[in-house]
Design an enzyme around this catalytic site. Structure first.
Site, PDB file in Angstrom:
ATOM      1  N   HIS A  64       0.807  -1.234   0.000  1.00  0.00           N
ATOM      2  CA  HIS A  64       0.000   0.000   0.000  1.00  0.00           C
ATOM      3  C   HIS A  64       0.838   1.282   0.000  1.00  0.00           C
ATOM      4  O   HIS A  64       0.323   2.351   0.310  1.00  0.00           O
ATOM      5  CB  HIS A  64      -0.970   0.042   1.185  1.00  0.00           C
ATOM      6  CG  HIS A  64      -2.031  -1.000   1.147  1.00  0.00           C
ATOM      7  ND1 HIS A  64      -3.004  -1.045   0.169  1.00  0.00           N
ATOM      8  CD2 HIS A  64      -2.285  -2.044   1.969  1.00  0.00           C
ATOM      9  CE1 HIS A  64      -3.807  -2.072   0.400  1.00  0.00           C
ATOM     10  NE2 HIS A  64      -3.384  -2.697   1.468  1.00  0.00           N
ATOM     11  N   SER A 112      -4.412  -6.914  -1.309  1.00  0.00           N
ATOM     12  CA  SER A 112      -5.228  -6.020  -0.495  1.00  0.00           C
ATOM     13  C   SER A 112      -5.624  -4.813  -1.330  1.00  0.00           C
ATOM     14  O   SER A 112      -4.840  -4.341  -2.144  1.00  0.00           O
ATOM     15  CB  SER A 112      -4.436  -5.585   0.738  1.00  0.00           C
ATOM     16  OG  SER A 112      -5.230  -4.793   1.594  1.00  0.00           O
ATOM     17  N   GLU A 137      -6.179   1.238  -5.678  1.00  0.00           N
ATOM     18  CA  GLU A 137      -5.008   0.389  -5.907  1.00  0.00           C
ATOM     19  C   GLU A 137      -5.238  -0.996  -5.333  1.00  0.00           C
ATOM     20  O   GLU A 137      -6.093  -1.206  -4.473  1.00  0.00           O
ATOM     21  CB  GLU A 137      -3.749   1.009  -5.285  1.00  0.00           C
ATOM     22  CG  GLU A 137      -3.869   1.373  -3.811  1.00  0.00           C
ATOM     23  CD  GLU A 137      -3.356   0.316  -2.851  1.00  0.00           C
ATOM     24  OE1 GLU A 137      -2.841  -0.726  -3.289  1.00  0.00           O
ATOM     25  OE2 GLU A 137      -3.488   0.529  -1.638  1.00  0.00           O
TER      26      GLU A 137
END
Length: 176
Positions: A64, A112, A137
């Site tokens: 992330h 994720s 994303e």
């Protein structure tokens, strides 16, 4: 040779000219994640349509971190199970090569999503049903909020071959 991976030589050292394909489910409909959220079927539809209309893409990041893009998602779609993604780790990116090695070794396999909630409802237990999200994303992660969101296992053998090619390339560079 790894399917989909072209190796060229320059000055005696191999140069990898294409990325390695990975795929899996970044989100699964109806399953509650560790934060108490469950994504509902259709939650990504508007966001994916908007991105497509603008000619934009969902980003592939490492853990992330917006400063660490590691590849590109070539296909993202909702199916009956969840949000399916298919993309390429880019071998010219150091972190992507490290990610490929970690996937091959079984040290990492999580996916994720990074998103903004547009519409959600809370149930009596405080869990959120995400009806619409703006998808930003999809990351490769060590610990996904939804443990079932993973890179597909069928790519493991190809990743092993890719890691072997990276090792050969590293040896060639050290011997020059």
């Amino acid at each position: 040779m790894v399917p989909g991976l072209e190796v060229k030589f320059a000055g005696g050292a191999p140069i990898l000219s294409d990325g390695h394909v990975i795929e899996g489910y970044a989100s699964l409909f109806g399953l509650t994640d560790q934060g108490g959220d469950a994504v509902m079927r259709g939650a990504f539809a508007a966001s994916l349509a908007k991105l497509s209309a603008k000619g934009d893409k969902v980003r592939m990041l490492w853990q992330h971190d917006p400063a660490k893009p590691i590849g590109v998602w070539d296909e993202i779609r909702e199916d009956e199970k969840g949000l399916w993604v298919k993309g390429r780790l880019l071998p010219d990116v150091i972190q992507a090569r490290e990610a490929a090695a970690l996937i091959q070794a079984g040290a990492i396999d999580g996916l994720s999503i990074g998103y903004r909630t547009i519409r959600a409802e809370r149930d009596q237990k405080g869990r959120r049903a995400l009806a619409e999200v703006e998808l930003w994303e999809v990351s490769l992660v060590t610990f996904p909020m939804l443990p079932e969101a993973k890179v597909g296992r069928k790519e493991a053998e190809d990743l092993r071959e890719m890691a072997d090619l990276f090792a050969i390339a590293a040896d060639a560079l050290r011997n020059d």
